[in-house]
Design a protein around this motif. Sequence first.
Motif, PDB file in Angstrom:
ATOM      1  N   PHE A 150      52.394  43.167  54.416  1.00  0.00           N
ATOM      2  CA  PHE A 150      52.378  44.006  53.210  1.00  0.00           C
ATOM      3  C   PHE A 150      53.407  45.110  53.309  1.00  0.00           C
ATOM      4  O   PHE A 150      53.387  45.913  54.234  1.00  0.00           O
ATOM      5  N   GLU A 167      56.646  40.663  45.002  1.00  0.00           N
ATOM      6  CA  GLU A 167      56.722  39.213  44.819  1.00  0.00           C
ATOM      7  C   GLU A 167      57.853  38.591  45.629  1.00  0.00           C
ATOM      8  O   GLU A 167      58.203  37.430  45.441  1.00  0.00           O
ATOM      9  N   PHE A 219      47.876  40.313  38.957  1.00  0.00           N
ATOM     10  CA  PHE A 219      48.028  40.405  40.410  1.00  0.00           C
ATOM     11  C   PHE A 219      47.177  39.343  41.096  1.00  0.00           C
ATOM     12  O   PHE A 219      45.949  39.417  41.091  1.00  0.00           O
ATOM     13  N   LYS A 220      47.849  38.359  41.683  1.00  0.00           N
ATOM     14  CA  LYS A 220      47.146  37.228  42.278  1.00  0.00           C
ATOM     15  C   LYS A 220      46.360  37.654  43.529  1.00  0.00           C
ATOM     16  O   LYS A 220      45.300  37.124  43.822  1.00  0.00           O
ATOM     17  N   ASP A 221      46.913  38.620  44.256  1.00  0.00           N
ATOM     18  CA  ASP A 221      46.248  39.088  45.470  1.00  0.00           C
ATOM     19  C   ASP A 221      45.060  39.967  45.072  1.00  0.00           C
ATOM     20  O   ASP A 221      45.230  41.003  44.420  1.00  0.00           O
ATOM     21  N   PRO A 222      43.818  39.564  45.450  1.00  0.00           N
ATOM     22  CA  PRO A 222      42.634  40.322  44.994  1.00  0.00           C
ATOM     23  C   PRO A 222      42.642  41.788  45.437  1.00  0.00           C
ATOM     24  O   PRO A 222      42.173  42.656  44.696  1.00  0.00           O
ATOM     25  N   LYS A 223      43.190  42.056  46.629  1.00  0.00           N
ATOM     26  CA  LYS A 223      43.222  43.439  47.125  1.00  0.00           C
ATOM     27  C   LYS A 223      44.129  44.306  46.244  1.00  0.00           C
ATOM     28  O   LYS A 223      43.782  45.423  45.866  1.00  0.00           O
ATOM     29  N   VAL A 224      45.292  43.745  45.936  1.00  0.00           N
ATOM     30  CA  VAL A 224      46.242  44.474  45.090  1.00  0.00           C
ATOM     31  C   VAL A 224      45.656  44.643  43.683  1.00  0.00           C
ATOM     32  O   VAL A 224      45.745  45.722  43.088  1.00  0.00           O
TER      33      VAL A 224
END
Length: 423
Positions: free
Chosen positions: A135, A257, A313-318
């Motif tokens: 990250f 990305e 946002f595909k990343d759940p955390k983001v």
Amino acid sequence: MDTKISVVENGALKRVGKVFAEAFGQTPALLVADGNTLKAGGFETLRSLKEAGIVVRQYIFPSNPQPYADEYAIQIVHETLKQDNSIAVVLGSGTLNDITKRASSELDRPYMVVATAPSVDGYTSYGAAVSIGGFKQTLPCAAPLVVLADTKVLCKAPTDMTASGFGDCMAKFTAGMDWILADLLGVHPIRKDVWDMVQTPLRKVYKKRSSIARREASAIGILFDALSASGFAMQIMHDSRPASGAEHLISHVWEMEHLSKDGLPVSHGFKVAVGTMTIRYLYDQLKMVDINSISLIGGESWADRERAVRSFFKDPKVAEQTVVIAKKKFLEGEALSKRRETLLSIFPTLIKRIDEQLPPYAELKEAMRMNGAPVSPEDIASNLEGLRHAVTGAQMIRDRYTVLDLFYELGIFDQALESLQLM
Ligand SMILES: [Zn+2]
């Protein structure tokens, strides 16, 4: 401010040792470089340090593959520094500086940077852009105590690196315009001393754009000074507002990305250059908005907004983090009507300020081109769709008021996106 000494001049490498001794006394030094930067200025740097009686160790990263600012690289410099009480002297640009800045800060030691390219304003900023566990993030750490740049070395930097720095510098036009907007709106007042610190050197650079394109030493020095000044402004404010607006938010989306061209990540300054052209263009679009057609009521519901953020946002955390930010700045009902009223009341002043703050679109585009910076999404291996995507995400990711928030809050964000096809 952390940075106490800044030397930018022709032949500055000869003074590395003297300046080091002045700042740190007779402490031993650890030279951090890579194969390329060592060639660019390593010999003179080492000689100068030795002449000043400084004991020097070296840590040289290979030049191929290029060093990458991650936890492993930081660990290497950290461990090497820890062997004694050395102060790091990093010879390089963005990446090596960020690695050394972070490693030094972990050991609570100051450090010195000898810059090899006018490529970023991050030399003098108080954070380090590094990738931890994959990250990309900006970790807090002190800016260098000493910045030294030899314009003779800067002039020979790879073309793309200087072009990148030029793009990052031009971003201060749109960042400034966004700050004017936030100031008029009363959400982030302009601090005049910090404003001048960034905007005055920016205008000098713009005036010298042809000389910079020709890589004339004195003009390259002016570009480096302007980039440094942005870093100093951020050190003073402990905020990147003076140097970064919507154009940087666009670049952050591409950064997340991993936008790349020919298998290599697109540089910060290149993404920012395209972001700058986009925001410059959108400010012109703003002039064409018929404010009488803006309704004071009606807007997206929070449920729709949240859905839009989560699907972006595909990343759940983001996604989770961004929902929190989006909620913080989301207005509805009476609050939204009031904001629209305020926006409409400042509109005439805002429109007047656009041409005072920003160079004409076509002229800025020519300046970027002349200096080898990209101007369209296609130049950085994206396209219109990719740009619209990045602009959409840019409006979601930070709680910093920009022109993108204005378009969103007035309910004309889609029109703004639509207009990009003629950019
Ligand atoms: Zn930047």
